[in-house]
Scaffold this motif. Structure first.
Motif, PDB file in Angstrom:
ATOM      1  N   ASN A  70      37.471  62.263  27.354  1.00  0.00           N
ATOM      2  CA  ASN A  70      38.490  63.144  27.914  1.00  0.00           C
ATOM      3  C   ASN A  70      39.867  62.486  27.994  1.00  0.00           C
ATOM      4  O   ASN A  70      40.760  63.000  28.666  1.00  0.00           O
ATOM      5  CB  ASN A  70      38.041  63.633  29.293  1.00  0.00           C
ATOM      6  N   VAL A  88      35.997  64.165  39.012  1.00  0.00           N
ATOM      7  CA  VAL A  88      34.580  63.866  38.749  1.00  0.00           C
ATOM      8  C   VAL A  88      33.943  63.457  40.065  1.00  0.00           C
ATOM      9  O   VAL A  88      34.569  62.778  40.888  1.00  0.00           O
ATOM     10  CB  VAL A  88      34.453  62.700  37.734  1.00  0.00           C
ATOM     11  N   ASP A 119      48.425  73.004  38.777  1.00  0.00           N
ATOM     12  CA  ASP A 119      47.314  72.274  38.170  1.00  0.00           C
ATOM     13  C   ASP A 119      46.835  71.178  39.112  1.00  0.00           C
ATOM     14  O   ASP A 119      47.591  70.712  39.980  1.00  0.00           O
ATOM     15  CB  ASP A 119      47.770  71.636  36.849  1.00  0.00           C
ATOM     16  N   ASN A 175      24.378  73.377  33.829  1.00  0.00           N
ATOM     17  CA  ASN A 175      25.710  73.831  34.218  1.00  0.00           C
ATOM     18  C   ASN A 175      25.593  74.922  35.263  1.00  0.00           C
ATOM     19  O   ASN A 175      25.483  76.094  34.938  1.00  0.00           O
ATOM     20  CB  ASN A 175      26.456  74.342  32.983  1.00  0.00           C
ATOM     21  N   ARG A 217      34.920  68.716  37.477  1.00  0.00           N
ATOM     22  CA  ARG A 217      34.758  69.023  36.046  1.00  0.00           C
ATOM     23  C   ARG A 217      33.422  68.479  35.538  1.00  0.00           C
ATOM     24  O   ARG A 217      32.896  68.939  34.534  1.00  0.00           O
ATOM     25  CB  ARG A 217      35.884  68.387  35.229  1.00  0.00           C
ATOM     26  N   MET A 218      32.905  67.441  36.212  1.00  0.00           N
ATOM     27  CA  MET A 218      31.601  66.880  35.857  1.00  0.00           C
ATOM     28  C   MET A 218      31.016  66.194  37.091  1.00  0.00           C
ATOM     29  O   MET A 218      31.741  65.556  37.854  1.00  0.00           O
ATOM     30  CB  MET A 218      31.725  65.862  34.712  1.00  0.00           C
ATOM     31  N   CYS A 221      43.315  60.566  37.000  1.00  0.00           N
ATOM     32  CA  CYS A 221      42.121  61.331  37.368  1.00  0.00           C
ATOM     33  C   CYS A 221      41.580  60.785  38.682  1.00  0.00           C
ATOM     34  O   CYS A 221      41.980  59.697  39.133  1.00  0.00           O
ATOM     35  CB  CYS A 221      41.042  61.265  36.285  1.00  0.00           C
ATOM     36  N   CYS A 230      28.761  73.927  38.124  1.00  0.00           N
ATOM     37  CA  CYS A 230      29.680  73.181  37.260  1.00  0.00           C
ATOM     38  C   CYS A 230      28.815  72.264  36.397  1.00  0.00           C
ATOM     39  O   CYS A 230      27.611  72.142  36.636  1.00  0.00           O
ATOM     40  CB  CYS A 230      30.687  72.382  38.107  1.00  0.00           C
ATOM     41  N   HIS A 288      42.168  65.814  36.894  1.00  0.00           N
ATOM     42  CA  HIS A 288      40.773  65.832  36.442  1.00  0.00           C
ATOM     43  C   HIS A 288      39.913  65.194  37.531  1.00  0.00           C
ATOM     44  O   HIS A 288      40.212  64.097  38.009  1.00  0.00           O
ATOM     45  CB  HIS A 288      40.657  65.038  35.130  1.00  0.00           C
ATOM     46  N   LYS A 333      39.614  75.838  41.884  1.00  0.00           N
ATOM     47  CA  LYS A 333      40.212  74.730  41.124  1.00  0.00           C
ATOM     48  C   LYS A 333      39.712  73.370  41.599  1.00  0.00           C
ATOM     49  O   LYS A 333      39.875  72.368  40.890  1.00  0.00           O
ATOM     50  CB  LYS A 333      41.744  74.753  41.275  1.00  0.00           C
TER      51      LYS A 333
END
Length: 382
Positions: free
Chosen positions: A32, A141, A136, A10, A178-179, A94, A13, A139, A174
Motif C-alpha cells: 500500500n 490498521v 479524508d 471480509n 482498512r485491515m 499511517c 472490514c 490509512h 471512515k
C-alpha cells in the motif's frame, strides 16, 4: 478450527485471522506504499516482547517507525490530542493500533483528529457530530492483543472528558480499519485476570446485543455463535491457554463487536460509571454486573434466555439457569461477584445511579431502566 492456517475474510472490514497473521504487516504496508507508521499502543504493551518484535521487524525492513503510548487506563481527550500532534510532528503516513480496547480507541480517535480540526467532542455521535466527519483520514490498521472489546472491527471510539470523565462517542464509517490482523499468538501471554475480564467483556457484548430491542436478526445469529465460542473456550484460555482457545476467544470478541451494532443495554450502563468514577477496568465492571443485569432482563424475555442457555450448553428451555451460570463462571474464572470486592461503597451508589441513568447504552435495553432500577441493581450487587 484450523488456526495453524491464516484465513482471510471480509466482515465488516478485511480481516486476516490465524496464528502468525501479524507477520503479514510489513508486506501489507509495502503493497500500500506506506513507509512511516505511527504505532499506537498503551504503556504496558509497548514493553512486551511481541510489540518490540513488530517494531524491530518494521525497522529492519526499512520503515521509519514512531511509537505513541501516552494514554490513561480510561482514555481522555488530551491523550488523543497528544497523539494527533505526534502524527504531524513526526511526519507519519499511517496509523497502526496495537493493543486492547484502550489503545485501539485512542488510535481510532487519532485517525479522526489528524485532518479534523474542530474541538474533538464536536464530533460526538450522540449530538450528531458524525456530520462533521468530512475529510479524508489516514490509512488505519488494527492488531488486537486482547479478546474483549472487538475494537479492531469498530467504527467508534469512546473517549472521556479530561475533568468530568464523561464518556463521549466518536463515530464514523471512515474510522473503520482498512485491515485487521487478528493473531491469537499475540494474546498467549495475557495473564489470567486480564484474559478472564476481557473475555467476560466479550460475553457481555454478545449477550446484550442478542437482547437489545432493535430488529437485527443477523446480529442475533452472530451473538449466539459468539456466546457458544466463549462458553467453549474462556475457562481454558484463562487457566490452561492454548492457541485454539485463544483463537476462539479472539473470534468471539470480533463477533461481539459486530453484534453490538444492534445495541447494548443495562449492563454497560451499570459498568461505564464504575470506570468513570472509580477507574475500574471495563471488562471487570461488566463481569461483576452481568448476572444482575441479566436477572433484571429475564422476565418477559424467557424465550431469548432459553436460546442463550442452549448456546451455553445448558440444554434447551433452560433460560432460568443463565443467571446462576454467570455467577458460577465468574467464580471459576477467579473474578468477583460483588461490587464491594472492587472498591464500591454504599456512598458511591447515588452518583453511580445518576451516571448510569445518563449513559447512552440502556435506551437499547429490551425493557426500560429508571434511576431507581439502577440504584436497586447497584445495591443488590454491592
Amino acid at each position: 478450527m484450523d488456526v495453524s492456517k491464516i484465513h482471510g475474510f471480509n466482515f465488516p472490514c478485511p480481516i486476516r485471522f490465524g496464528a502468525g497473521a501479524s507477520k503479514e504487516l510489513t508486506d501489507y504496508l509495502k503493497a500500500n506504499k506506506l513507509s512511516r507508521p505511527l504505532l499506537v499502543t498503551d504503556g504496558t504493551v509497548a514493553e512486551l516482547s511481541f510489540f518490540k518484535e513488530i517494531k524491530n521487524d518494521l525497522q529492519q525492513k526499512g520503515f521509519s517507525v514512531e511509537v505513541f503510548s501516552e494514554m490513561h487506563k480510561n482514555p481522555i481527550k488530551s491523550d488523543v490530542l497528544k497523539g494527533g500532534d505526534a502524527f504531524h510532528e513526526t511526519g507519519r503516513d499511517c496509523i497502526i493500533g496495537i493493543g486492547g480496547g484502550v489503545a485501539l480507541d485512542v488510535a481510532r480517535a487519532i485517525v479522526l483528529r489528524v485532518n479534523h480540526k474542530r474541538d474533538l467532542f464536536d464530533y460526538d455521535d450522540l449530538i450528531g457530530g458524525d456530520k462533521y466527519v468530512t475529510e479524508d483520514v489516514p490509512h488505519f490498521v488494527t492488531i488486537p492483543t486482547t479478546a474483549g472489546t472487538g475494537s479492531e472491527v469498530g467504527r467508534s471510539a469512546i473517549i472521556s472528558e479530561d475533568e468530568s470523565k464523561k464518556k463521549r462517542i466518536l463515530f464514523s464509517p471512515k474510522l473503520m480499519a482498512r485491515m485487521v490482523f487478528a493473531d491469537p499468538l499475540l494474546t498467549m501471554e495475557l495473564p489470567p485476570f486480564i484474559t478472564a475480564a476481557t473475555g467476560m467483556d466479550a460475553l457481555t457484548h454478545n449477550m446484550e446485543a442478542y437482547l437489545a430491542k432493535n430488529f437485527h436478526p443477523m446480529c442475533d445469529g452472530i451473538a449466539l455463535e459468539g456466546i457458544a465460542l466463549i462458553a467453549n473456550s474462556l475457562e481454558t484460555a484463562t487457566h490452561r491457554p492454548d492457541v485454539e482457545s485463544r483463537a476462539k476467544m479472539l473470534l468471539a470478541s470480533l463477533m461481539g463487536a459486530v453484534a453490538f451494532q444492534k445495541g447494548l443495554g443495562v449492563v454497560h450502563s451499570l459498568a461505564h460509571p464504575l470506570s468513570s468514577l472509580l477507574d475500574t477496568h471495563h471488562g471487570l465492571a461488566n463481569a461483576v454486573n452481568l448476572p444482575y443485569g441479566m436477572q433484571f432482563n429475564y422476565e418477559g424475555f424467557e424465550a431469548r434466555f432459553d436460546k442463550m442457555a442452549d448456546a451455553f450448553g445448558l440444554s434447551k428451555n433452560n433460560g432460568n439457569r443463565v443467571v446462576d451460570h454467570l455467577f458460577e463462571m465468574n467464580d471459576r474464572l477467579g473474578l468477583p461477584t460483588k461490587l464491594s470486592a472492587i472498591g464500591v461503597e454504599a456512598k458511591h451508589i447515588e452518583e453511580l445511579s445518576e451516571l448510569a441513568e445518563a449513559d447512552f447504552c440502556h435506551p437499547n435495553n429490551p425493557k426500560p431502566v429508571t434511576r431507581a432500577d439502577f440504584k436497586n441493581l447497584y445495591e443488590k450487587a454491592l
